[in-house]
Write a protein that holds these residues in place. Structure first.
Motif, PDB file in Angstrom:
ATOM      1  N   SER A 165     -12.681  14.992  -3.635  1.00 13.91           N
ATOM      2  CA  SER A 165     -11.651  13.974  -3.765  1.00 13.91           C
ATOM      3  C   SER A 165     -10.792  14.244  -4.991  1.00 13.91           C
ATOM      4  O   SER A 165     -11.158  15.041  -5.856  1.00 13.91           O
ATOM      5  N   ALA A 166      -9.636  13.601  -5.048  1.00 16.82           N
ATOM      6  CA  ALA A 166      -8.716  13.812  -6.148  1.00 16.82           C
ATOM      7  C   ALA A 166      -9.249  13.217  -7.440  1.00 16.82           C
ATOM      8  O   ALA A 166     -10.066  12.308  -7.442  1.00 16.82           O
ATOM      9  N   VAL A 167      -8.768  13.765  -8.545  1.00 20.70           N
ATOM     10  CA  VAL A 167      -9.079  13.221  -9.871  1.00 20.70           C
ATOM     11  C   VAL A 167      -7.774  12.753 -10.484  1.00 20.70           C
ATOM     12  O   VAL A 167      -6.772  13.482 -10.487  1.00 20.70           O
ATOM     13  N   ILE A 168      -7.769  11.536 -11.002  1.00 25.34           N
ATOM     14  CA  ILE A 168      -6.572  10.949 -11.587  1.00 25.34           C
ATOM     15  C   ILE A 168      -6.785  10.733 -13.073  1.00 25.34           C
ATOM     16  O   ILE A 168      -7.794  10.148 -13.483  1.00 25.34           O
TER      17      ILE A 168
ATOM     18  N   PHE B 199      -9.111   5.997  -7.568  1.00 21.17           N
ATOM     19  CA  PHE B 199      -8.405   5.185  -8.545  1.00 21.17           C
ATOM     20  C   PHE B 199      -8.429   5.846  -9.916  1.00 21.17           C
ATOM     21  O   PHE B 199      -9.409   6.517 -10.288  1.00 21.17           O
ATOM     22  N   GLY B 200      -7.343   5.638 -10.636  1.00 23.81           N
ATOM     23  CA  GLY B 200      -7.369   5.943 -12.050  1.00 23.81           C
ATOM     24  C   GLY B 200      -8.285   4.955 -12.756  1.00 23.81           C
ATOM     25  O   GLY B 200      -8.692   3.946 -12.182  1.00 23.81           O
ATOM     26  N   SER B 201      -8.567   5.254 -14.014  1.00 25.65           N
ATOM     27  CA  SER B 201      -9.507   4.411 -14.761  1.00 25.65           C
ATOM     28  C   SER B 201      -8.875   3.110 -15.234  1.00 25.65           C
ATOM     29  O   SER B 201      -9.574   2.243 -15.752  1.00 25.65           O
ATOM     30  N   GLY B 202      -7.564   2.980 -15.045  1.00 28.32           N
ATOM     31  CA  GLY B 202      -6.915   1.715 -15.372  1.00 28.32           C
ATOM     32  C   GLY B 202      -6.349   1.667 -16.773  1.00 28.32           C
ATOM     33  O   GLY B 202      -6.803   2.370 -17.680  1.00 28.32           O
TER      34      GLY B 202
ATOM     35  N   GLY C 229     -13.206   1.242 -13.689  1.00 31.42           N
ATOM     36  CA  GLY C 229     -12.425   1.547 -12.495  1.00 31.42           C
ATOM     37  C   GLY C 229     -13.203   1.273 -11.221  1.00 31.42           C
ATOM     38  O   GLY C 229     -14.374   0.910 -11.246  1.00 31.42           O
ATOM     39  N   LEU C 230     -12.538   1.430 -10.106  1.00 35.27           N
ATOM     40  CA  LEU C 230     -13.154   1.165  -8.808  1.00 35.27           C
ATOM     41  C   LEU C 230     -13.790   2.421  -8.239  1.00 35.27           C
ATOM     42  O   LEU C 230     -13.243   3.515  -8.364  1.00 35.27           O
TER      43      LEU C 230
END
Lengths: 114, 111
Positions: free
Chosen positions: A1-4, A105-108, B42-43
Motif C-alpha cells: 500500500s502507499a505511504v503518505i 491515511f496520512g498521520s494527520g 492516524g487511521l
C-alpha cells in the motif's frame, strides 16, 4: 500500500492567519482526499483533489476557505485560510491507490487556532 | 455524519469478550470499509467488503453486510486491551470513488 508523509504534524496558529498542510505520497495516485476531524468527532470529507483539475468540494466547504493544490500525481496541499478557533481540528489526507485495499491515511495535522 | 451512523457510540467490555459494532448508511454503495483509530493517531484500514459480499473475515474480525437494510456490523472476537480504539465504518457513494465516514464507536476493553 502507499505511504503518505504529511506535515506539519501539529501547529498552533493565530486567528486570521493561514496554514498550508502538505501530503507527499510515495507512488502516483489519481485522486487524493482531504478530511477534517473535529475534536471527538468522526471524519468529514472536505474535498477530492485530482491532478490537473480543480478540486471538488463537499457541501459546506468552499475553495476560498480551503484552497487545494494538486500539482502532480504524488503531492497535494490544503490551506486553511483566515483561521478561527472553530477550525481547530485534525486534518488528514488520504489516497486509494488500488481501489482494493482501502484508503491509506496520512498521520494527520493537529491544528489549534488561538 | 455525511453518510451514516454507528451504534453504540461507546462500548465497554472485559478482555476476552466479543465486541459488536453496527453501521447504518443512507445510499447505495459499492464498498464498505472499517477503520480503527487509536487515540490521537492516524487511521488504520481493517477490512473492505464489497456490495456483492455478505460476510468477510480477517483474523479476529468478522464483518457482515446487509445491503437490503443498508447496514453492516463489525465483530471483534476475544477482545484484547490493545483493541481499545475508535472504530469507523466508511462507505462510498455508488458512483464516486470517495468515502464517507460514520459517526464511530468508541471501544474500551478493560484488562
Amino acid at each position: 500500500s502507499a505511504v503518505i508523509s504529511q506535515k506539519p504534524s501539529r501547529d498552533i496558529c493565530q486567528r486570521g492567519t493561514s496554514l498550508t498542510i502538505q501530503c507527499q505520497v510515495d507512488s502516483q495516485v489519481t485522486m487524493m482526499f482531504w478530511y477534517r476531524q473535529q475534536p471527538g468527532q468522526s471524519l468529514t470529507l472536505i474535498a477530492t483533489a485530482n491532478q490537473g483539475s480543480e478540486a471538488t468540494y463537499e457541501s459546506g466547504f468552499v475553495i476560498d476557505k480551503f484552497p487545494i493544490s494538486r500539482p502532480n500525481l504524488t503531492f497535494s496541499t490544503l490551506t486553511v485560510s483566515n483561521m478561527s478557533p472553530e477550525d481547530s481540528s485534525i486534518y488528514l489526507c488520504s489516497v486509494d491507490p488500488a481501489g482494493v485495499y482501502g484508503y491509506t491515511f496520512g498521520s494527520g495535522t493537529r491544528l489549534t487556532v488561538v | 455524519s455525511q453518510q451514516g451512523e454507528e451504534d453504540p457510540q461507546a462500548l465497554s467490555i472485559q478482555e476476552g469478550e466479543n465486541a459488536t459494532m453496527n453501521c447504518s448508511y443512507k445510499t447505495s454503495i459499492n464498498n464498505l470499509q472499517w477503520y480503527r483509530q487509536n487515540s490521537g493517531r492516524g487511521l488504520v484500514h481493517l477490512i473492505l467488503i464489497r456490495s456483492n459480499e455478505r460476510e468477510k473475515h480477517s483474523g479476529r474480525l468478522r464483518v457482515t453486510l446487509d445491503t437490503s437494510k443498508k447496514s453492516s456490523s463489525l465483530l471483534i472476537t476475544a477482545s484484547r486491551a490493545a483493541d481499545t480504539a475508535s472504530y469507523f465504518c466508511a462507505t462510498d457513494a455508488s458512483n464516486f470513488n470517495k468515502f464517507y465516514f460514520g459517526s464511530g464507536t468508541k471501544l474500551n476493553v478493560k484488562p
